[in-house]
Design an enzyme around this catalytic site. Structure first.
Site, mmCIF file in Angstrom:
data_model
loop_
_atom_site.group_PDB
_atom_site.id
_atom_site.type_symbol
_atom_site.label_atom_id
_atom_site.label_comp_id
_atom_site.label_asym_id
_atom_site.label_seq_id
_atom_site.Cartn_x
_atom_site.Cartn_y
_atom_site.Cartn_z
ATOM 1 N N ASP A 163 -4.392 -2.634 -3.053
ATOM 2 C CA ASP A 163 -3.892 -1.886 -1.827
ATOM 3 C C ASP A 163 -4.199 -2.741 -0.807
ATOM 4 O OD1 ASP A 163 -2.163 -0.287 0.176
ATOM 5 O OD2 ASP A 163 -3.568 -0.019 0.860
ATOM 6 N N THR A 169 -3.654 -2.726 3.213
ATOM 7 C CA THR A 169 -3.963 -2.046 4.495
ATOM 8 C C THR A 169 -5.597 -1.076 4.001
ATOM 9 O OG1 THR A 169 -2.110 -2.755 5.594
ATOM 10 C CG2 THR A 169 -3.783 -1.689 6.533
ATOM 11 N N PHE A 172 7.945 8.399 13.050
ATOM 12 C CA PHE A 172 7.063 7.133 11.892
ATOM 13 C C PHE A 172 7.830 8.138 10.427
ATOM 14 C CE2 PHE A 172 5.877 4.544 8.823
ATOM 15 C CZ PHE A 172 5.597 3.585 9.170
ATOM 16 N N ASP A 219 3.402 -3.214 3.216
ATOM 17 C CA ASP A 219 3.541 -4.401 3.980
ATOM 18 C C ASP A 219 4.808 -5.142 3.668
ATOM 19 O OD1 ASP A 219 3.189 -5.434 6.763
ATOM 20 O OD2 ASP A 219 0.952 -5.373 6.424
ATOM 21 N N ASP A 241 -6.856 3.503 -0.526
ATOM 22 C CA ASP A 241 -7.709 4.169 0.103
ATOM 23 C C ASP A 241 -6.715 5.288 1.035
ATOM 24 O OD1 ASP A 241 -6.048 2.667 1.591
ATOM 25 O OD2 ASP A 241 -7.409 2.482 3.907
ATOM 26 N N GLY A 242 -6.227 5.278 0.579
ATOM 27 C CA GLY A 242 -5.356 7.130 1.228
ATOM 28 C C GLY A 242 -4.004 7.128 -0.054
ATOM 29 N N ASN A 299 -0.940 7.483 0.004
ATOM 30 C CA ASN A 299 0.191 7.003 -0.286
ATOM 31 C C ASN A 299 -0.381 6.186 -1.698
ATOM 32 O OD1 ASN A 299 -1.506 4.941 0.601
ATOM 33 N ND2 ASN A 299 -0.103 4.044 1.477
ATOM 34 N N ASP A 300 -1.373 5.913 -2.628
ATOM 35 C CA ASP A 300 -1.489 5.551 -3.835
ATOM 36 C C ASP A 300 -2.241 6.125 -4.578
ATOM 37 O OD1 ASP A 300 -1.668 2.565 -2.545
ATOM 38 O OD2 ASP A 300 -3.800 2.881 -1.111
#
Length: 1344
Positions: free
Chosen positions: A528, A530, A638, A758, A906-907, A909-910
């Protein structure tokens, strides 16, 4: 067992049959009248978790027969059924229809390789059974407005539709409930209110009656995330009934019968210790997980109690209840002081501020708003995440109107919730697809086959010598216990056990130790961007205002800007809030707001009053100018799907409201007026994104609406005809550890892929900065147009390069429309040309390019061009704007191509990609990271190198120790066979010394050699035991072992003082001491030590063996003690070991010579023959990539050869803005669409035969450094271009005049003056546009 075989053949799992008879079967399934083969069904069809099922009912006749056979076999059959439960179903049940079924057999197949069976009870619910349970419950009291009558059984299937059923069939598998859908004639997942339910249906939900709530609880089960905690006695029995320990029990019995009391007692002690430790650890893990995930509380729900007399109004009461009793449809009252959510619920009224760190790993509070009450909105958990309160998250604060309550409707409970799904991923992880473990089982079977041969040989020889039946059976079975080593399973875990400890010291925690060995084979890593490659925080670089359709100069000091519309947007367009007098929110919003130097205030009133105020949140300038104060009226949060957020604000003195929106530039462009967009917008945007900056666009619109309408209007109604105000440029710096780590992976030939959400140009810039895209690589962006189906365009991307002096093999085209292929970029040779070539050739391939694409393109390729996907994935390096599902799909596609994939993110979403990868490494400590086998406390990617190094070390250790245990068993097997030939054997203490003092000590220290601290090497360790190197290594070492033992034995027989052992002269059969025993025991003792040293490999995967002090010291002590026993044993040892020394001391010295010769030859075999010759020199010499499981090798080879693909188009702007229209072209752009034949117009570019002058004057085509020159006998591999329309004229020559010329070395080209297309050269230059002779220089190629 014929009846098992018969039912197994009936219960056919073959997929070939599954579609043909499905429709015919459905109508009869409930009737139970079909033949057995028709009972095969499928659940989750077409999804990743598709499974096959079949229903069964108990057969009394089969049960009687099965129990009879179980008794006759002494319980052995029941033990087999314990290991293979689905055999028990076949043995005791008949296949049947759903209506008659009692059990369901579920077959789960992972990736076509791993098969798991589940046997589940089929539960049947009827209105009568529900009513009986209600009566037994006693909490309804027969009242409630006629609720004592038998109510219909109402179940939700989809679209908010509740069906009344007479009978409900259901079963639970892997914590998911499946129910029978009589309309679809199949079992479907039991969904809550989260599937295809419209918003207005959810808002109409007015709470449940007590009766409805009870019925739903019977269907959905309790709202608990329960991790089953087994009792110690149950765990003990489950462990003891393991096949390995059953084999151990049989061995104990045999050893006791053979009077090996010491040895048997020692092994029993070790086994008891091993079982105790396993049970203790399992119990500890279960308790830890249970305490982590299980929680309950008291909540308040709205309870519908019926209608009042004549008014028709519904009566409600609030009722406190345990969260464990919640069901979908319950309406929760969220307390104002906050709470922890124990279910997934949709917010119906009010606002909530939540901490979702459990899911995202980010402790930034998130504002949740009520789901709009519109019929056209269909709830989707991902798209409407900003309206969903997820299980496990914490509500910090609520806001609501006056005395109204903040209400939320429960949509998912238990294991269906977001938190429940995470726990399920822990309880049921996908099986680790690793060849080493599968091969180890095959190898054990091979050892068992060797034991069987020895068994037969022993029986025959002992019978021929007239040995008693009892001794014959014991000695023959004793061979089997020798060949299959009892300590093998424990020894196999040593490598990864020590690796896990070392990883923990580096703050890397592993919850799946089996994954450590898998990480040793990693050859592809996905990152990833960011927060993984780059820092979490963003720094505001500058803002770029737009006025009168022109960009103004970038402004770095935002607070110096005038207080105009653009500045007010920077101040107010965010989702920040105040909690405990601190401004909290998204880091991007925080940076943007802090740059303005303004302050945020919320009136110090109760939360229930804030909605009554016109300005619940007020923004003030630092100089306290009341006229400039801005109030935020409403926020549109968002979401990743919308890629934007918006706010409705009002200045204190203004007469109207305003709307600001900010988001990705490509999305914001959809909603702004064209006349507000500067003509150089894309150029300016690209200038920032190519530098790796994150760019946000800001837009504005005045609203002519009343206050009431402002609070009800939907964003779709106001997001049009907006004015573009400017760009916000933020800098996202690389972490200092990123580039060195990427370079180390590149040096080790481990493929690196970036997959991010991104912007693609920002991602490309970061990829070049950190060497994911190296300086010598070009990037081709894959684009799509807006046609149906979309067509693919390949664009050479012009992004900044770290080293401008480095030459990227692909060059950009300056023409309007380029018909370039890769080949046309590197060849400038024409028919009948005279070529003078330097002797030096380019050293690298010229078509060294990589693909980049967005998630939108990925979806199009996956749907419309699946045949292209392997090519694009093989060369794909940057994947931008990827959704969490697409990240997971990419990982799975890489695995399909044969890569061993690691994913580092790191999140939350991964999460899917982390779970799907062979090795998932999470940099987040959120609960969502439990889906990943590895979690690093150091939030940088250096952990990837540590995991790979430790994985390689653990894998080599596992290989070495497996080979050692196998060789030790075979060595002992040879020793016993030789001694059996004279009716002797090793003594009890000799067995004990070999197994405990030599083998166990070496096995303990074997894995303590640490991972190699130097650079990663390109060659990955072997992952398969059933391959040439390990098999040949073991075979040669065993031949040497046999040769040395037999040689020493035969040398003994040649001695003049030798007298053969005669077992008939010994009164006690257990007296096996003899000089033959001494010789074989002494030689084999050295061989066990030699094998341990030889198989303990060092560089390049582990540190030197001399760094393992425990191992070296053990080897020295063992060698010293073995020499001592061979030459000068004390009387005590002679008596205990029952040694009979040879009368000749010189012969004892000869035994040491045999040991030295064995050591030298073993080292030579392992180092020179196996490691150097076989592994390094011959490993890939006979490797056929077309038959390889690594499919990407053949694809990469074909891409290297196919220099005509892909066809490059003009500079397609969609790299920065996919919504930008195609440029106007004078010729049709060549796109990927369909096949064409060899007569296609593009092939005219390559009609002429390419020739070169060689010093002897001959012309050769093969000597060209570029492969894939098309000819009649060898056509190009590329056959996927769309043909030009026949009615279109093309000036191919003139359209190519500006293309840069790229020959190789120093070349002189001579072209005759001819204007026909046959002379058209491969760079697209017509001869009439080229000077007859032109000298072309490429000095940088000569310097390579």
């Amino acid at each position: 067992m014929a009846f098992i075989k018969k039912d197994y053949s009936r219960f056919s799992w073959r997929r070939k049959k599954k579609d043909k008879n499905i429709q015919e079967q459905h109508a009869e399934l409930l009737k139970g009248t079909m033949q057995t083969p028709g009972y095969l069904m499928y659940i989750n069809k077409g999804q990743d978790d598709e499974m096959e099922i079949c229903c069964f009912r108990t057969s009394r006749l089969k049960i009687v027969f099965t129990y009879l056979v179980t008794v006759l076999t002494g319980g052995a059959l029941r033990l087999i059924f314990h290991w293979i439960p689905h055999w028990y179903v076949f043995a005791t049940c008949n296949a049947c229809g759903v209506g008659d079924a009692e059990k369901v057999l579920v077959k789960e197949i992972f990736g076509g390789k791993h098969t798991i069976y589940h046997v589940k009870d089929l539960k049947v619910l009827t209105p009568e059974s529900v009513q009986k349970l209600k009566d037994d419950d006693g909490s309804f009291g027969g009242g409630g407005g006629g609720e004592s009558e038998v109510a219909a059984l109402s179940v939700h299937f989809e679209n908010g539709e509740w069906r009344e059923l007479d009978k409900l069939f259901m079963f639970n598998c892997k914590k998911v409930t499946y129910i029978w859908d009589c309309r679809k004639h199949e079992f479907v997942k039991l969904h809550g209110l989260d599937q295809s339910v419209s918003s207005d249906t959810l808002h109409k939900n007015q709470g449940l009656t007590a009766s409805e709530q009870f019925t739903r609880r019977l269907v959905y089960g309790p709202n608990k995330i329960i991790v089953k905690e087994l009792s110690i006695l149950t765990l003990l029995f489950l462990e003891v009934l393991n096949p390995f320990y059953i084999f151990q029990i049989g061995s104990f019995i045999l050893w006791f019968l053979d009077d090996y009391y010491y040895y048997a007692a020692a092994i029993i002690t070790m086994s008891v210790f091993g079982i105790s430790m396993t049970v203790r650890q399992t119990r500890k893990n279960q308790r830890k997980l249970k305490s982590t995930v299980h929680s309950s509380d008291i909540c308040t729900v709205l309870r519908r109690t019926g209608k009042s007399d004549g008014s028709g109004d519904v009566k409600y009461t609030t009722e406190p209840m345990s969260t464990e009793l919640l069901v979908p449809g319950d309406v929760l009252v969220i307390p104002s002081h906050g709470c922890v959510m124990h279910c997934d619920a949709i917010l119906l009224t009010g606002n909530c501020i939540l901490n979702e760190s459990m899911l995202t790993g980010e402790s930034v509070p998130v504002t949740k708003t009520a789901l709009p009450n519109l019929a056209e909105i269909v709830y989707d958990a991902k798209e409407h995440a900003r309206h969903t309160l997820f299980c496990g998250t914490q509500v910090i604060q609520t806001r609501y109107f006056g005395n109204e309550k903040v209400l939320a409707v429960v949509v998912r409970t238990g294991f269906s919730t977001a938190k429940g799904s995470l726990v399920r991923s822990i309880l049921y992880p996908p099986p680790v697809d690793f060849r080493f473990e599968k091969d180890s089982y095959r190898f054990v079977m091979l050892l068992a086959a060797v034991a069987l041969v020895g068994f037969i040989y022993t029986v025959i020889t002992k019978v021929m010598r007239g040995v008693s039946s009892r001794d014959l059976v014991i000695e023959a079975f004793d061979l089997i216990t020798i060949v299959v080593p009892p300590a093998l399973p424990a020894a196999m875990t040593v490598g990864r056990f020590y690796a896990q400890i070392r990883l923990k010291k580096n703050k890397i925690f592993c919850i799946s130790p089996r994954s450590i060995n898998v990480s040793g084979s990693i050859d592809c890593v996905c990152f990833d961007k960011t927060g993984t490659l780059t820092e979490d925080g963003l720094d505001l670089l500058c803002v770029v205002p737009i006025k009168e359709k022109n960009f103004h100069m970038p402004v770095k000091k935002v607070s110096a800007l005038p207080s105009d519309v653009f500045f007010c947007g920077l101040v107010s367009c965010h989702s920040l809030t105040i909690i405990d007098k601190q401004i909290v929110g998204d880091p991007l919003d925080l940076k943007m707001f802090e740059s303005t130097k303004w302050v945020m205030e919320e009136h110090d009133v109760a939360d229930n009053s804030k909605f009554n105020m016109i300005f619940p949140t007020v923004l003030k300038p630092p100089r306290n100018d009341d006229d400039l104060q801005i109030g935020i009226i409403r926020e549109f949060p968002f979401s990743s799907s919308s890629q934007r957020m918006g706010v409705i604000v009002r200045k204190l003195t203004a007469q109207h409201f305003e709307y600001y929106a900010k988001g990705s530039p490509e999305m914001i462009l959809n909603f702004v007026r064209d006349e507000s967009v500067p003509s150089d917008f894309h150029d300016v945007l690209e200038s920032y994104t190519q530098e790796g900056y994150r760019v946000i666009a800001l837009a504005h619109k005045e609203l002519k609406l009343s206050y009431a309408k402002v609070n009800k209007v939907q964003r779709d109604a106001i997001e049009k005809d907006m004015t573009l105000l400017g760009l916000i440029v933020l800098e996202n710096r690389l972490k200092p550890e990123t580039t060195p780590c990427i370079q180390a992976l590149n040096d080790a030939s481990i493929r690196v892929v970036m997959v991010t959400g991104d912007n693609i140009l920002t991602a490309l810039s970061v990829a070049k900065d950190c060497d994911i895209v190296t300086p010598r690589q070009s990037v081709i962006t894959v684009n799509i147009d807006n046609s149906t189906p979309p067509k693919l365009y390949y664009t050479l991307t012009n992004t900044k390069n770290k080293n401008s002096n480095e030459y990227s093999v692909m060059t950009d085209s300056a023409s309007i429309v380029s018909l370039d292929t890769i080949e046309s970029q590197i060849q400038s040779i024409t028919t009948n040309s005279t070529v003078k070539v330097e002797t030096k050739k380019p050293q690298s391939l010229y078509n060294n390019y990589r693909f980049a694409m967005t998630g939108k393109v990925w979806g199009v390729v996956k749907e419309h061009y699946p045949d292209l996907l392997p090519k694009l994935v093989t060369r794909g390096t940057v994947f931008a704007r990827m959704s969490p599902e697409q990240k997971q799909q990419l990982v799975q596609e890489l695995q399909t191509l044969g890569y061993c994939v690691a994913m580092c993110g790191d999140g939350a979403n991964d999460c899917g990609a982390l779970k799907a990868a062979h090795t998932g490494i999470s940099l987040s400590e959120a609960e969502s990271s439990v889906a990943s086998p590895f979690t690093s406390r150091n939030a940088n990617i250096s952990c990837v190198l540590n995991v790979i190094k430790e994985g390689r070390a653990a894998l080599v250790t596992s290989f070495g120790i497996f080979k050692y245990m196998a060789a030790y068993s075979l060595c002992q097997f040879v020793s016993v066979l030789i001694l059996y030939s004279i009716d002797s054997n090793l003594t009890d203490l000799e067995f004990l010394y070999i197994d405990l003092c030599i083998i166990s000590i070496f096995a303990f220290f074997f894995g303590k050699t640490e991972a190699y601290s130097g650079k990663l090497v390109k060659e990955t360790p072997l992952s398969s035991l059933i391959s040439v190197s390990p098999i040949l290594s073991l075979l040669l070492q065993m031949l040497l072992v046999i040769a040395i033992q037999v040689g020493a034995f035969e040398h003994l027989k040649m001695q003049t003082w030798y007298t053969q052992f005669d077992a008939s002269q010994v009164s006690d059969k257990d007296e096996v001491a003899c000089v033959e025993n001494f010789v074989i025991f002494t030689v084999s003792s050295f061989q066990y030590i030699i094998l341990a040293v030889v198989f303990s490999k060092g560089k390049p995967y582990r540190r030197s063996i001399f760094s393992n002090y425990g191992f070296v010291l053990s080897a020295i002590l063992m060698v010293g003690f073995s020499v001592y026993l061979a030459l000068w044993p004390a009387a005590f040892f002679v008596e205990q070991f029952e040694l009979v020394q040879p009368p000749s001391f010189d012969f004892c010295l000869y035994l040491l010579v045999y040991a030295v010769v064995n050591f030298v030859l073993s080292i030579f075999i392992e180092q020179a023959v196996i490691d150097y010759l076989v592994f390094k020199k011959l490993r890939f010499k006979f490797h056929n990539v077309d038959k390889s499981k690594r499919r990407y090798l053949a694809i990469e080879r074909d891409i290297d050869l196919d220099t005509k693909w892909p066809v490059l188009t003009s500079d397609f702007k969609s790299a920065a803005s996919p919504l930008n229209p195609l440029p106007t072209c004078t010729a049709e752009i060549v796109v990927e669409k369909e096949k064409f034949d060899k007569n296609h117009v593009l092939n005219k570019l390559y009609e002429g035969e390419v020739r070169r002058f060689i010093p002897n004057g001959q012309l050769l085509q093969d000597d060209l450094p570029f492969s894939s020159l098309p000819s009649e006998s060898s056509p190009s591999l590329s056959e996927t271009y769309k043909s030009f329309p026949s009615n279109t004229s093309y000036d191919l020559a003139n359209s190519q005049t500006n293309i840069a010329e790229l020959p190789f070395d120093s070349v002189a080209v001579s072209v005759p003056e001819r204007d026909n297309l046959a002379s058209f050269n491969s760079l697209g230059r017509s001869p009439k546009n080229v000077a007859p002779t032109k000298e072309l220089e490429m000095s940088y190629l000569e310097n390579r």
